[in-house]
Structure formats: structure tokens, C-alpha cells
Design an enzyme around this catalytic site. Structure first.
Site, PDB file in Angstrom:
ATOM      1  N   ASP A 226      46.314  33.861  35.249  1.00  0.00           N
ATOM      2  CA  ASP A 226      46.010  35.290  35.289  1.00  0.00           C
ATOM      3  C   ASP A 226      47.342  36.020  35.421  1.00  0.00           C
ATOM      4  O   ASP A 226      48.090  35.774  36.366  1.00  0.00           O
ATOM      5  CB  ASP A 226      45.128  35.625  36.499  1.00  0.00           C
ATOM      6  CG  ASP A 226      43.734  35.036  36.362  1.00  0.00           C
ATOM      7  OD1 ASP A 226      43.407  34.520  35.274  1.00  0.00           O
ATOM      8  OD2 ASP A 226      42.973  35.079  37.352  1.00  0.00           O
TER       9      ASP A 226
ATOM     10  N   ASP B 162      31.634  36.250  31.754  1.00  0.00           N
ATOM     11  CA  ASP B 162      31.591  36.172  33.224  1.00  0.00           C
ATOM     12  C   ASP B 162      30.118  36.258  33.608  1.00  0.00           C
ATOM     13  O   ASP B 162      29.495  37.306  33.487  1.00  0.00           O
ATOM     14  CB  ASP B 162      32.386  37.322  33.841  1.00  0.00           C
ATOM     15  CG  ASP B 162      33.882  37.148  33.636  1.00  0.00           C
ATOM     16  OD1 ASP B 162      34.354  36.003  33.734  1.00  0.00           O
ATOM     17  OD2 ASP B 162      34.563  38.143  33.354  1.00  0.00           O
TER      18      ASP B 162
END
Lengths: 253, 213
Positions: free
Chosen positions: A12, A131
């Protein structure tokens, strides 16, 4: 004679640095993305995924440099996701060295984006990132969320996966928001449900915390496993996971 | 001795960064260009290719890629096609169920694989012949594939006195050509520039063969 299970470290990236946090909150610095990608490449990673978690356009521009610097020394496939909204954005990422792009919220807002990207760059370059969260009110019991899991939709995650494949997604990155950051293992039920409806490769994500968590995800139907913090904390190397998978009778590189 | 020179054909094909860098690491002096003189004079020409068969063919035609490849091959000058850069060397491909015309350097069609999961995405093994130049010294290694279509037959007859082509096969559902070495023209369905150390070694083998040919 079969495909090897892929191990994919995920980084990330915010403002040119790797960050980590639980359920996308409380982000902490975890190092230089190019250095970390090179380290995982040396460890035997099968692909690298960068997830751009920056909020501003200025910070986003630093991502292109990170991608280019990585592509010049890491000779495995590179996927970049996070904030991908247009064909032009994909073209720019590819021009900077990305092989595949991950598309998430923008495709939920405008599903035609998927076919636009697939038509121009091919399905092999398009990963649908989902997600997913458990919720009532849908047939499957799972919904997709946006904004890194913070906002739930009423869209059935399994139906969305099916639609995205029809629209040209060449791979599914299935991230369990319930399991993400818990380090209690992958959501195996979710992987099984996705495998059942998917004709394209499935990457399992969310929940990896121990070397024993990876084989069950593959046995549940994943073609690849993605993890972040277990690698950044140096708890596990890619090699540790591959040895465990091989011991479970799975094929690794 | 100067390094062999390789041109990566610049005709708008997706990500070519890694191809350029991997060739440099493998020992070549590399230029990314579509300049006619540079393409014709380099020791080796690498033709990348990702995406749809027809889109790659259209972009190649715009860059006069087919003609440049023909000119090089007529002079026995090496060319290496990668992924869709391999597929377009055959007579035809398939695009949304409609046939698309290729460069016809080799006879035959590129067709969809028959497998439970497509694209064929990831690291797979190959069966290379013992006298392969590309795979020399690279045994028991996996290479990175990402494609749904491939040449699943080789139909070119022997043409004495030319040596028979060296064919490397792989399998995903069905058996398909993973690599072909046919005189100056070679190609891989997988991505050597994305296949880690094994891919770099394969590129080094190709680069090593350039000055000799």
C-alpha cells in the site's frame, strides 16, 4: 505440469512510501516501495501489487515514478490499483511500467469502465478488485464496499464478480474486509463462493497472519494469495510460504 | 567487443519498460525505437505485444512492422516475438469470434485455449528440445504466461537443407506452442522479461546467438 500457486506481496503506497494499517485505518510507515518490491522479488515473489492509497492528485503522481523504478529492476508482473478511473489513467500506468491494473470503486460507479479497459488493453491487463463484507439483504450474504471498506453498498458481491467477468475482467482480487488486518486467516467461504462463479483466476486477500493460512486458501479454490503486513514486518518471507505450500502438496515456483 | 545491439520495436505496445531493462541486464545495448534504419541494422529485433491480436496487428501495420520484420528475415537477421508478438507471426488469430489476419511468417492459426480457467495466467513449465538455443542451460524452470489464445499446432513442413524448427510446448488445458526457434525467427508465448532470473537467462541466450547468426 500445472500452473504454480502465485504468492503476491502487496504494498500500500501513499506519497511514495509503503504504509500499513488495520482495516485501512491508522496508517503507519513501512518503508520504501521500490526497495521492498526488490526484496520480495529476491525472495521469489511471483508478482508484485501496488495499491495507491493516496488521496490527492499530487501524491498520485509520485506513484508513476515508483512504478517505473520498480519495473526497471523487478522482472515479474506488476499490478497497480487504487483510484483507477479511466482508460487514460490505465494508459499512463502501463506507459510507466505497470502490466496490470486493479479497478475497484470506479467500476462500481460506472461498470462500463471495465469493458473500455478490456477492449483497449485486453482482459489479461484488467484485475477487478473487490472489497467484500458479510451483510444481510443479498442472495449470497456478501456485499461489495467502497472507499477501502468504509462504505458498504447494497450490491451482491458474487453477482458483481460474475458481471465484471462478463464485462472483461481477466482476474478477481477478492479482499475480505471482515478478515483484513485480523491475521486470523483468509475467509475460506468467500474464496469458495468466488471460485464457484469465476472462470478467471481468483486472488485471495485479507487475513493472512501465519504461514499455515496460505494452503487452505489455495485448497478453497484461489489461484494466488496476496498479503501485505506479514511480509513488511518480516514475520514471513515468500520462501517460508512456498515451503509450507509445497509441504501441503501444492505446486510452487 | 561491443555488446550486441537490440532494438525493441516501439509501435505503441503496452508496457515495454521491463523488456528494455531485462535485455540490458541480459547483456545487450538496447534502443526502443521504430526508426527504419535502426530496426534494420540492429543485431536483434524484439517485437513485444500485449492485448488483443487485432489491435496489435493494426498498430504494427501503422509502424510498417510487418515489412521491417520481413526485410530482416530476408537477410537472415534475428527477430524475437514475445506473447502477442509471437501470435501475430502466424496466419491468423481470433478476435471476438471473428478471424483476424496475421503476418503469416508461419502457417497456422492462433486459437483460444480450452481450459477451466482463462486467461492462462502465471508460472508454468515447458518442454524444450535438447538442442534449443533459447533454453540452453535452463532446465526445470517456470516462465510467466498471460494469454487466452495460442498456436496449438505446428504445420510447417521440413524444408531441407534448412534445419527443422525447434518447438517448445506447454500445457494449460490443451497443449500449445510456448516457443519456436526457426532460423533467424524466434518467439515465446510467455514473457521472458517477466520471468525473473530464468527469463533473463533466456534473453541472454538469444543475445549470445545474435553475432553468430
Amino acid at each position: 505440469m500445472s500452473l504454480a500457486v502465485r504468492i503476491i506481496p502487496c504494498l500500500d503506497v501513499a506519497a511514495g512510501r509503503v504504509v500499513k494499517g488495520v482495516n485501512f485505518l491508522n496508517l503507519r510507515d513501512a518503508g520504501d516501495p521500490v526497495e521492498l518490491a526488490a526484496r520480495y522479488y529476491e525472495q521469489g515473489a511471483d508478482e508484485i501489487t501496488f495499491l495507491d492509497v493516496t488521496a490527492t492528485v499530487d501524491e498520485r503522481d509520485t506513484m508513476y515514478d515508483v512504478v517505473t523504478a520498480t519495473a526497471e529492476q523487478v522482472f515479474i508482473p506488476l499490478t497497480v490499483g487504487g483510484g483507477v478511473r479511466s482508460v487514460e489513467h490505465v494508459a499512463k500506468l502501463q506507459a510507466h511500467g505497470a502490466d496490470k491494473v486493479g479497478v475497484n470503486s470506479a467500476a462500481i460507479a460506472r461498470p462500463a469502465l471495465l469493458s473500455e479497459i478490456a477492449d483497449r488493453f485486453g482482459s489479461q491487463a484488467l484485475v477487478l478488485s473487490l472489497d467484500v463484507k458479510r451483510a444481510g439483504g443479498t442472495d449470497s450474504g456478501w456485499v461489495v464496499t467502497t472507499h477501502g471498506g468504509r462504505t458498504a453498498t447494497d450490491i451482491d458481491a458474487i453477482a458483481w464478480a460474475r458481471e465484471a467477468i462478463e464485462r472483461g475482467a481477466g482476474e478477481l482480487l477478492v479482499n475480505s474486509i471482515d478478515a483484513d488486518g485480523t491475521r486470523n486467516g483468509f475467509d475460506l467461504e468467500l474464496i469458495r463462493a468466488m471460485r464457484e462463479v469465476s472462470s478467471v483466476p481468483v486472488i485471495a486477500s485479507g487475513g493472512a497472519g501465519d504461514v499455515s493460512h496460505f494452503a487452505p486458501a489455495i485448497q478453497a479454490g484461489a489461484d494466488a494469495v496476496l498479503a501485505a503486513s506479514v511480509f513488511h514486518d518480516a514475520d514471513l518471507t515468500v520462501g517460508d510460504i512456498k515451503r509450507e505450500l509445497a509441504a501441503a502438496g501444492l505446486t510452487t515456483r | 567487443m561491443a555488446k550486441p545491439t537490440v532494438v525493441v520495436l516501439d509501435y505503441g505496445s503496452g508496457n515495454v519498460h521491463s523488456a528494455v531493462k531485462a535485455l540490458e541486464v541480459a547483456g545487450a545495448d538496447v534502443e526502443l525505437t521504430a526508426d527504419r534504419t535502426a530496426v534494420l541494422e540492429a543485431d536483434g529485433l524484439l517485437v513485444p505485444g500485449v492485448g488483443a491480436f487485432d489491435a496489435v496487428m493494426t498498430a504494427l501495420r501503422d509502424a510498417r512492422g510487418g515489412e521491417l520484420i520481413d526485410r530482416r528475415l530476408a537477410g537472415g537477421r534475428p527477430v524475437l516475438g514475445i506473447c502477442v508478438g509471437m501470435q501475430v507471426l502466424f496466419d491468423s488469430g481470433v478476435e471476438r469470434d471473428a478471424p483476424a489476419e496475421g503476418l503469416s511468417a508461419w502457417p497456422g492459426a492462433v486459437t483460444q485455449l480450452t481450459a477451466d480457467v482463462l486467461p492462462h495466467m502465471g508460472w508454468n513449465t515447458v518442454e524444450a528440445p535438447g538442442d534449443s538455443v533459447l533454453f540452453d542451460g535452463i532446465e526445470n524452470e517456470r516462465f510467466y504466461f498471460v494469454h487466452s489464445y495460442a498456436a496449438q499446432e505446428w504445420t510447417l513442413d521440413s524444408q531441407p537443407p534448412y534445419p527443422d524448427p525447434k518447438l517448445t510446448w506447454a500445457r494449460h488445458g490443451t497443449r500449445f506452442l510456448a516457443a519456436v526457434e526457426n532460423g533467424p525467427l524466434s518467439a515465446t508465448q510467455f514473457h521472458p522479461e517477466k520471468s525473473g532470473a530464468a527469463g533473463i537467462r533466456l534473453l541472454a541466450n538469444w543475445i549470445g546467438s545474435l553475432r553468430a547468426s
